[in-house]
Design a protein around this motif. Structure first.
Motif, PDB file in Angstrom:
ATOM      1  N   MET A 127       0.659  -1.420  -0.251  1.00 31.54           N
ATOM      2  CA  MET A 127      -0.232   0.174   0.265  1.00 31.54           C
ATOM      3  C   MET A 127       0.811   1.092   0.327  1.00 31.54           C
ATOM      4  N   ILE A 128       2.013   0.961   0.434  1.00 33.78           N
ATOM      5  CA  ILE A 128       3.172   2.655   0.547  1.00 33.78           C
ATOM      6  C   ILE A 128       3.960   2.442  -0.955  1.00 33.78           C
ATOM      7  N   THR A 129       3.423   1.586  -1.083  1.00 29.92           N
ATOM      8  CA  THR A 129       4.563   1.582  -2.856  1.00 29.92           C
ATOM      9  C   THR A 129       3.015   2.047  -3.664  1.00 29.92           C
ATOM     10  N   HIS A 130       1.787   1.957  -3.333  1.00 36.81           N
ATOM     11  CA  HIS A 130       0.715   2.178  -4.169  1.00 36.81           C
ATOM     12  C   HIS A 130       0.722   3.997  -4.408  1.00 36.81           C
ATOM     13  N   MET A 131       0.748   4.323  -2.636  1.00 39.15           N
ATOM     14  CA  MET A 131       0.701   5.612  -2.258  1.00 39.15           C
ATOM     15  C   MET A 131       1.583   6.187  -3.406  1.00 39.15           C
ATOM     16  N   GLN A 132       2.699   6.051  -3.287  1.00 35.34           N
ATOM     17  CA  GLN A 132       4.453   6.326  -4.135  1.00 35.34           C
ATOM     18  C   GLN A 132       4.018   6.406  -6.013  1.00 35.34           C
ATOM     19  N   ASN A 133       3.300   5.786  -6.288  1.00 40.37           N
ATOM     20  CA  ASN A 133       2.914   5.502  -7.663  1.00 40.37           C
ATOM     21  C   ASN A 133       1.971   5.617  -8.077  1.00 40.37           C
ATOM     22  N   GLY A 134       0.938   5.215  -7.334  1.00 38.09           N
ATOM     23  CA  GLY A 134      -0.461   4.725  -7.478  1.00 38.09           C
ATOM     24  C   GLY A 134      -1.643   6.076  -8.450  1.00 38.09           C
ATOM     25  N   LYS A 135      -0.886   7.741  -7.923  1.00 41.19           N
ATOM     26  CA  LYS A 135      -1.193   9.138  -8.044  1.00 41.19           C
ATOM     27  C   LYS A 135      -2.969   8.971  -7.585  1.00 41.19           C
ATOM     28  N   GLY A 136      -2.927   8.398  -6.071  1.00 42.88           N
ATOM     29  CA  GLY A 136      -4.582   8.327  -5.865  1.00 42.88           C
ATOM     30  C   GLY A 136      -5.645   7.739  -6.223  1.00 42.88           C
ATOM     31  N   THR A 137      -5.261   6.575  -6.757  1.00 45.12           N
ATOM     32  CA  THR A 137      -5.900   5.714  -7.615  1.00 45.12           C
ATOM     33  C   THR A 137      -6.631   4.356  -6.481  1.00 45.12           C
ATOM     34  N   PRO A 138      -8.279   4.315  -6.442  1.00 46.03           N
ATOM     35  CA  PRO A 138      -8.417   3.352  -5.336  1.00 46.03           C
ATOM     36  C   PRO A 138      -7.505   2.031  -5.888  1.00 46.03           C
ATOM     37  N   PHE A 139      -7.340   1.219  -3.840  1.00 47.46           N
ATOM     38  CA  PHE A 139      -6.805   0.276  -4.018  1.00 47.46           C
ATOM     39  C   PHE A 139      -8.074  -0.837  -3.618  1.00 47.46           C
ATOM     40  N   ARG A 140      -7.452  -1.805  -3.714  1.00 50.04           N
ATOM     41  CA  ARG A 140      -8.286  -3.200  -4.178  1.00 50.04           C
ATOM     42  C   ARG A 140      -7.519  -4.610  -3.355  1.00 50.04           C
ATOM     43  N   ASP A 141      -7.265  -5.199  -2.517  1.00 51.31           N
ATOM     44  CA  ASP A 141      -6.174  -6.555  -2.966  1.00 51.31           C
ATOM     45  C   ASP A 141      -7.324  -7.792  -1.982  1.00 51.31           C
ATOM     46  N   LEU A 142      -7.238  -8.353  -2.752  1.00 54.67           N
ATOM     47  CA  LEU A 142      -7.664 -10.478  -2.762  1.00 54.67           C
ATOM     48  C   LEU A 142      -7.561 -11.055  -0.817  1.00 54.67           C
ATOM     49  N   SER A 143      -6.029  -9.801  -0.683  1.00 57.48           N
ATOM     50  CA  SER A 143      -5.754 -10.578   0.944  1.00 57.48           C
ATOM     51  C   SER A 143      -6.620  -9.939   1.727  1.00 57.48           C
ATOM     52  N   LEU A 144      -7.123  -8.410   1.353  1.00 54.64           N
ATOM     53  CA  LEU A 144      -7.884  -8.029   2.002  1.00 54.64           C
ATOM     54  C   LEU A 144      -9.356  -8.578   2.569  1.00 54.64           C
ATOM     55  N   ASP A 145      -9.713  -8.486   1.461  1.00 56.19           N
ATOM     56  CA  ASP A 145     -11.406  -9.589   1.179  1.00 56.19           C
ATOM     57  C   ASP A 145     -11.086 -10.350   2.239  1.00 56.19           C
ATOM     58  N   ARG A 146     -10.714 -10.929   1.771  1.00 56.08           N
ATOM     59  CA  ARG A 146      -9.994 -12.242   3.145  1.00 56.08           C
ATOM     60  C   ARG A 146      -9.860 -12.218   4.611  1.00 56.08           C
ATOM     61  N   ALA A 147      -8.896 -11.294   5.250  1.00 53.92           N
ATOM     62  CA  ALA A 147      -9.540 -10.974   6.002  1.00 53.92           C
ATOM     63  C   ALA A 147     -10.142 -10.188   6.787  1.00 53.92           C
ATOM     64  N   LEU A 148     -11.153  -9.508   5.623  1.00 52.19           N
ATOM     65  CA  LEU A 148     -12.577  -9.505   5.838  1.00 52.19           C
ATOM     66  C   LEU A 148     -13.216 -10.375   6.786  1.00 52.19           C
TER      67      LEU A 148
ATOM     68  N   PRO B 287     -17.566  -4.056  12.101  1.00 56.66           N
ATOM     69  CA  PRO B 287     -16.053  -5.231  11.513  1.00 56.66           C
ATOM     70  C   PRO B 287     -14.691  -4.106  11.369  1.00 56.66           C
ATOM     71  N   LYS B 288     -13.525  -4.186  12.014  1.00 57.62           N
ATOM     72  CA  LYS B 288     -12.402  -3.050  11.941  1.00 57.62           C
ATOM     73  C   LYS B 288     -11.334  -3.882  12.191  1.00 57.62           C
ATOM     74  N   PHE B 289     -10.171  -3.163  11.981  1.00 52.32           N
ATOM     75  CA  PHE B 289      -9.661  -4.285  12.535  1.00 52.32           C
ATOM     76  C   PHE B 289      -8.302  -3.342  13.600  1.00 52.32           C
ATOM     77  N   ASP B 290      -9.469  -3.306  14.556  1.00 51.52           N
ATOM     78  CA  ASP B 290      -8.447  -2.568  16.083  1.00 51.52           C
ATOM     79  C   ASP B 290      -8.662  -4.235  17.445  1.00 51.52           C
ATOM     80  N   ARG B 291      -8.489  -5.305  17.067  1.00 46.19           N
ATOM     81  CA  ARG B 291      -8.187  -6.719  17.855  1.00 46.19           C
ATOM     82  C   ARG B 291      -6.804  -6.558  17.883  1.00 46.19           C
ATOM     83  N   PHE B 292      -6.445  -7.032  19.719  1.00 46.43           N
ATOM     84  CA  PHE B 292      -4.834  -6.584  19.889  1.00 46.43           C
ATOM     85  C   PHE B 292      -3.695  -7.560  18.699  1.00 46.43           C
ATOM     86  N   GLN B 293      -4.214  -8.805  18.119  1.00 42.52           N
ATOM     87  CA  GLN B 293      -3.008  -9.541  16.836  1.00 42.52           C
ATOM     88  C   GLN B 293      -3.419  -8.336  16.048  1.00 42.52           C
TER      89      GLN B 293
END
Length: 279
Positions: A110-131, A181-187
């Motif tokens: 995601m940091i690399t997307h910020m560097q090169n993505g010029k503000g375009t939305p980000f999507r990744d199947l790993s995020l979908d799986r985590a949710l 749902p949000k990712f605020d658990r200890f882990q």
């Protein structure tokens, strides 16, 4: 009795999707004077000075983040070179928050997307799986999925094999009484999800389909969530953020007029099937 038709959106947050006017979506709007005086971002880290565009040698690096008497000393570099060095450091420091697990790679991506993505939305199947895992594994009384399941169980009319449209608001109410749902658990502090998403800006929940057979039902529930990969002024003024070079570098890369790397929307979705008996 009139039946609720599917697919049907049953819940939306007050925060709207694609809100590019949100405070953490600002970029390139702060001067050097503002960053150094209002936000105490005079010194970022040892390798470069983004304000004078110099690469510091090990002989002239200050020993404290509050030391600025060596500014301007060192090799002159271009703005592009300076940003590239800062992004490399940004990625390296991110490893403090992504120690283990199958999602630890996401923050660097995601940091690399910020560097090169010029503000375009980000999507990744790993995020979908985590949710999906986060929603499915939440067995607490505040689970929105379990609350939806229980409401369907109570409100379905067996004889008509439908969910009455007059009771649609019961679904919204039960979600409001739970915890989205949000990712605020200890882990999440160590598995990479807390630093990539953590709190979620906007959530839409819909029921894609509902099938009723005798005393059983099957429903497909869809979660669409969105977060902002960006920092606002309130973030960097908090000690828990400003004490880390990670966030200091992030804020300057995003907000400094000479850089202005665009934050972006992180889009995540999960579709979950639920079954149960009604009444």
């Amino acid at each position: 009795m009139a039946a609720l038709q599917f697919p049907c959106t049953i819940f939306t947050t007050q925060n709207r999707m694609d809100d590019y006017c949100a405070k953490d979506m600002r970029y390139g709007d702060l001067t050097e004077a503002q960053l150094t005086s209002q936000y105490r971002l005079d010194y970022l880290y040892d390798r470069v000075d983004p304000y004078t565009l110099t690469r510091r040698s090990s002989m002239v690096r200050p020993q404290s983040m509050f030391c600025c008497n060596l500014r301007g000393q060192g090799e002159k570099i271009t703005r592009q070179q300076c940003a590239a060095i800062m992004f490399d450091e940004f990625r390296q420091l991110s490893r403090l928050f992504s120690v283990y697990g199958s999602y630890r790679h996401l923050i660097e991506k995601m940091i690399t997307h910020m560097q090169n993505g010029k503000g375009t939305p980000f999507r990744d199947l790993s995020l979908d799986r985590a949710l999906k895992e986060q929603i499915f594994n939440d067995k607490t009384k505040n689970s929105t999925l379990l609350r939806i399941r229980d409401t369907l169980k109570k409100q379905i009319i067996r004889e008509d094999k439908n969910y009455p449209i007059k009771d649609k608001d019961e679904l919204r109410k039960t979600i409001l009484e739970g915890k989205l749902p949000k990712f605020d658990r200890f882990q999440d502090n160590f598995n990479g999800m807390g630093i990539t998403v953590h709190g979620i800006w906007a959530t839409h929940i819909s029921i894609k389909s509902l099938h009723i057979d005798n005393d059983r039902y099957r429903a497909v529930v869809h979660y669409k969530v969105q977060d902002h990969f960006g920092l606002d002024s309130d973030d960097i003024l908090k000690t828990k953020f400003s004490q880390f070079h990670f966030f200091r570098i992030w804020f300057v890369l995003q907000r400094y007029t000479q850089f202005g790397f665009k934050p972006f929307m992180t889009n995540i979705a999960a579709t979950i099937k639920i079954t149960g008996a009604h009444k």
